[in-house]
Design a protein around this motif. Sequence first.
Motif, PDB file in Angstrom:
ATOM      1  N   THR A  77       1.105  -1.065   0.038  1.00 51.57           N
ATOM      2  CA  THR A  77      -0.037   0.028  -0.023  1.00 51.57           C
ATOM      3  C   THR A  77       0.905   1.272   0.131  1.00 51.57           C
ATOM      4  OG1 THR A  77      -1.636  -1.240   1.154  1.00 51.57           O
ATOM      5  CG2 THR A  77      -1.744   1.290   1.233  1.00 51.57           C
ATOM      6  N   ILE A  78       0.574   2.221  -0.765  1.00 46.36           N
ATOM      7  CA  ILE A  78       1.436   3.333  -1.109  1.00 46.36           C
ATOM      8  C   ILE A  78       0.528   4.548  -0.765  1.00 46.36           C
ATOM      9  CG2 ILE A  78       2.912   4.637  -2.541  1.00 46.36           C
ATOM     10  CD1 ILE A  78       3.540   1.882  -4.050  1.00 46.36           C
ATOM     11  N   LEU A  79       1.186   5.515  -0.043  1.00 45.48           N
ATOM     12  CA  LEU A  79       0.529   6.782   0.045  1.00 45.48           C
ATOM     13  C   LEU A  79       1.740   7.749  -0.242  1.00 45.48           C
ATOM     14  CD1 LEU A  79      -1.125   6.776   3.690  1.00 45.48           C
ATOM     15  CD2 LEU A  79      -2.199   6.899   1.427  1.00 45.48           C
ATOM     16  N   LEU A  80       1.391   8.818  -0.932  1.00 46.33           N
ATOM     17  CA  LEU A  80       2.331   9.884  -1.407  1.00 46.33           C
ATOM     18  C   LEU A  80       1.973  11.179  -0.499  1.00 46.33           C
ATOM     19  CD1 LEU A  80       2.330   9.504  -5.202  1.00 46.33           C
ATOM     20  CD2 LEU A  80       3.865   8.561  -3.745  1.00 46.33           C
ATOM     21  N   MET A  81       2.867  12.077  -0.407  1.00 45.96           N
ATOM     22  CA  MET A  81       2.681  13.543   0.083  1.00 45.96           C
ATOM     23  C   MET A  81       3.641  14.371  -0.674  1.00 45.96           C
ATOM     24  SD  MET A  81       4.350  12.722   3.899  1.00 45.96           S
ATOM     25  CE  MET A  81       6.119  11.808   3.602  1.00 45.96           C
ATOM     26  N   THR A  82       3.084  15.492  -0.684  1.00 46.23           N
ATOM     27  CA  THR A  82       3.632  16.613  -1.432  1.00 46.23           C
ATOM     28  C   THR A  82       2.856  18.092  -0.949  1.00 46.23           C
ATOM     29  OG1 THR A  82       4.325  17.466  -3.506  1.00 46.23           O
ATOM     30  CG2 THR A  82       2.193  16.826  -3.312  1.00 46.23           C
ATOM     31  N   GLY A  83       3.982  18.990  -1.002  1.00 47.25           N
ATOM     32  CA  GLY A  83       3.440  20.566  -0.824  1.00 47.25           C
ATOM     33  C   GLY A  83       3.301  21.337  -2.313  1.00 47.25           C
ATOM     34  N   PHE A  84       3.564  20.405  -3.410  1.00 48.84           N
ATOM     35  CA  PHE A  84       3.726  21.241  -4.577  1.00 48.84           C
ATOM     36  C   PHE A  84       2.623  20.795  -5.589  1.00 48.84           C
ATOM     37  CE2 PHE A  84       7.941  20.939  -2.978  1.00 48.84           C
ATOM     38  CZ  PHE A  84       8.427  22.315  -3.083  1.00 48.84           C
ATOM     39  N   ALA A  85       1.693  21.633  -5.802  1.00 42.77           N
ATOM     40  CA  ALA A  85       0.484  21.373  -6.603  1.00 42.77           C
ATOM     41  C   ALA A  85       0.826  20.771  -7.863  1.00 42.77           C
ATOM     42  CB  ALA A  85      -0.373  22.659  -7.163  1.00 42.77           C
ATOM     43  N   ASP A  86       1.951  21.026  -8.831  1.00 41.26           N
ATOM     44  CA  ASP A  86       2.281  20.323  -9.991  1.00 41.26           C
ATOM     45  C   ASP A  86       2.790  18.797  -9.606  1.00 41.26           C
ATOM     46  OD1 ASP A  86       4.789  21.032  -8.540  1.00 41.26           O
ATOM     47  OD2 ASP A  86       5.750  21.024 -10.371  1.00 41.26           O
ATOM     48  N   GLN A  87       3.253  18.683  -8.626  1.00 42.78           N
ATOM     49  CA  GLN A  87       3.567  17.157  -8.236  1.00 42.78           C
ATOM     50  C   GLN A  87       2.373  16.429  -7.783  1.00 42.78           C
ATOM     51  OE1 GLN A  87       6.695  16.298  -8.511  1.00 42.78           O
ATOM     52  NE2 GLN A  87       7.148  18.190  -9.092  1.00 42.78           N
ATOM     53  N   ARG A  88       1.318  17.257  -7.211  1.00 44.70           N
ATOM     54  CA  ARG A  88      -0.007  16.247  -7.226  1.00 44.70           C
ATOM     55  C   ARG A  88      -0.661  15.919  -8.228  1.00 44.70           C
ATOM     56  NH1 ARG A  88      -3.186  15.209  -2.790  1.00 44.70           N
ATOM     57  NH2 ARG A  88      -5.402  14.972  -3.371  1.00 44.70           N
ATOM     58  N   GLU A  89      -0.485  16.747  -9.269  1.00 45.69           N
ATOM     59  CA  GLU A  89      -1.089  16.666 -10.557  1.00 45.69           C
ATOM     60  C   GLU A  89      -0.346  15.516 -11.273  1.00 45.69           C
ATOM     61  OE1 GLU A  89      -3.742  17.845 -12.192  1.00 45.69           O
ATOM     62  OE2 GLU A  89      -4.123  19.007 -10.438  1.00 45.69           O
ATOM     63  N   ILE A  97      -1.794   2.486  -8.494  1.00 49.96           N
ATOM     64  CA  ILE A  97      -0.960   2.161  -7.435  1.00 49.96           C
ATOM     65  C   ILE A  97      -0.857   2.993  -6.217  1.00 49.96           C
ATOM     66  CG2 ILE A  97       0.399   0.979  -9.519  1.00 49.96           C
ATOM     67  CD1 ILE A  97       2.586   3.539  -9.017  1.00 49.96           C
ATOM     68  N   VAL A  98      -1.585   3.808  -6.393  1.00 48.74           N
ATOM     69  CA  VAL A  98      -1.178   4.785  -5.066  1.00 48.74           C
ATOM     70  C   VAL A  98      -2.799   5.234  -4.280  1.00 48.74           C
ATOM     71  CG1 VAL A  98      -0.785   7.316  -4.285  1.00 48.74           C
ATOM     72  CG2 VAL A  98       0.672   6.220  -5.865  1.00 48.74           C
ATOM     73  N   THR A  99      -2.851   4.761  -2.963  1.00 47.16           N
ATOM     74  CA  THR A  99      -4.035   4.954  -2.229  1.00 47.16           C
ATOM     75  C   THR A  99      -4.310   6.158  -2.311  1.00 47.16           C
ATOM     76  OG1 THR A  99      -3.299   2.700  -1.294  1.00 47.16           O
ATOM     77  CG2 THR A  99      -5.110   4.195  -0.060  1.00 47.16           C
ATOM     78  N   ASP A 100      -3.603   7.155  -1.968  1.00 49.38           N
ATOM     79  CA  ASP A 100      -3.978   8.591  -1.346  1.00 49.38           C
ATOM     80  C   ASP A 100      -2.664   9.298  -1.702  1.00 49.38           C
ATOM     81  OD1 ASP A 100      -5.646  10.701  -0.958  1.00 49.38           O
ATOM     82  OD2 ASP A 100      -6.331  10.024   1.093  1.00 49.38           O
ATOM     83  N   VAL A 101      -3.175  10.900  -1.896  1.00 48.28           N
ATOM     84  CA  VAL A 101      -2.073  11.843  -1.608  1.00 48.28           C
ATOM     85  C   VAL A 101      -2.366  12.812  -0.734  1.00 48.28           C
ATOM     86  CG1 VAL A 101      -0.698  13.485  -2.951  1.00 48.28           C
ATOM     87  CG2 VAL A 101      -1.600  11.613  -4.335  1.00 48.28           C
ATOM     88  N   LEU A 102      -1.422  13.023   0.343  1.00 49.72           N
ATOM     89  CA  LEU A 102      -1.569  13.980   1.285  1.00 49.72           C
ATOM     90  C   LEU A 102      -0.954  15.159   0.766  1.00 49.72           C
ATOM     91  CD1 LEU A 102      -0.402  11.838   4.285  1.00 49.72           C
ATOM     92  CD2 LEU A 102      -2.530  13.369   4.281  1.00 49.72           C
ATOM     93  N   THR A 103      -1.599  16.378   0.946  1.00 54.30           N
ATOM     94  CA  THR A 103      -1.107  17.473   0.455  1.00 54.30           C
ATOM     95  C   THR A 103      -0.719  18.519   1.874  1.00 54.30           C
ATOM     96  OG1 THR A 103      -2.777  17.742  -1.195  1.00 54.30           O
ATOM     97  CG2 THR A 103      -1.788  19.819  -0.503  1.00 54.30           C
ATOM     98  N   LYS A 104       0.659  18.864   1.729  1.00 57.28           N
ATOM     99  CA  LYS A 104       1.370  19.301   2.851  1.00 57.28           C
ATOM    100  C   LYS A 104       0.879  21.059   2.703  1.00 57.28           C
ATOM    101  CE  LYS A 104       5.578  16.739   2.847  1.00 57.28           C
ATOM    102  NZ  LYS A 104       7.013  16.864   2.432  1.00 57.28           N
ATOM    103  N   PRO A 105       0.919  21.620   3.958  1.00 59.53           N
ATOM    104  CA  PRO A 105       0.989  21.122   5.289  1.00 59.53           C
ATOM    105  C   PRO A 105      -0.538  20.404   5.669  1.00 59.53           C
ATOM    106  CG  PRO A 105       0.384  23.398   5.537  1.00 59.53           C
ATOM    107  CD  PRO A 105       0.520  23.190   3.648  1.00 59.53           C
ATOM    108  N   PHE A 106      -0.228  19.327   6.312  1.00 60.56           N
ATOM    109  CA  PHE A 106      -1.224  18.553   6.984  1.00 60.56           C
ATOM    110  C   PHE A 106      -1.020  18.498   8.488  1.00 60.56           C
ATOM    111  CE2 PHE A 106       1.759  15.717   4.676  1.00 60.56           C
ATOM    112  CZ  PHE A 106       2.145  14.710   5.880  1.00 60.56           C
ATOM    113  N   SER A 107      -2.102  18.241   8.978  1.00 59.61           N
ATOM    114  CA  SER A 107      -1.940  17.856  10.301  1.00 59.61           C
ATOM    115  C   SER A 107      -1.740  16.380  10.662  1.00 59.61           C
ATOM    116  CB  SER A 107      -3.236  18.214  11.208  1.00 59.61           C
ATOM    117  OG  SER A 107      -4.157  17.408  10.992  1.00 59.61           O
ATOM    118  N   LEU A 108      -1.176  16.281  11.924  1.00 57.28           N
ATOM    119  CA  LEU A 108      -0.826  15.025  12.409  1.00 57.28           C
ATOM    120  C   LEU A 108      -2.070  14.025  12.521  1.00 57.28           C
ATOM    121  CD1 LEU A 108       1.498  13.292  13.525  1.00 57.28           C
ATOM    122  CD2 LEU A 108       1.193  13.902  15.667  1.00 57.28           C
ATOM    123  N   ALA A 109      -3.114  14.971  12.820  1.00 57.80           N
ATOM    124  CA  ALA A 109      -4.571  13.988  12.896  1.00 57.80           C
ATOM    125  C   ALA A 109      -5.038  13.563  11.515  1.00 57.80           C
ATOM    126  CB  ALA A 109      -5.526  14.858  13.703  1.00 57.80           C
TER     127      ALA A 109
END
Length: 121
Positions: A77-89, A97-109
């Motif tokens: 299972t793979i999760l990605l994270m990024t703070g860059f809109a172009d990378q999210r695209e 292959i990717v379950t979800d993408v977390l957009t930075k900044p994100f909270s610990l919760a």
Amino acid sequence: MARILLVDDEEPVRGFLKRGLEIDGHSVVTASDGSDGLDRLTEADGAFDLMLTDIRMPLMDGIALALAAKRDFPALTILLMTGFADQRERARGLDAIVTDVLTKPFSLADLRSTVNRALAA
């Protein structure tokens, strides 16, 4: 709980996220970039329940890492994270292959709930 591979090139971010995941009882192994992450994944013969990786990193980015990891360990299972809109695209085409993408900044919760959802899926 789960065994998680956490890949991020920023040491303070890695440390914070590792501690946050350990609160929920997860065992967390860290890597400093995509190449290091792939090495750790291979050394463990893919024995991780989840890989959480930043997208933008030197040497091998998170998308290249996700592609290589899924090729070699299709059950991962793979999760990605990024703070860059172009990378999210860039990650949008990886839904298979990717379950979800977390957009930075994100909270610990946010991190903890996203990880728990991904592990439950």
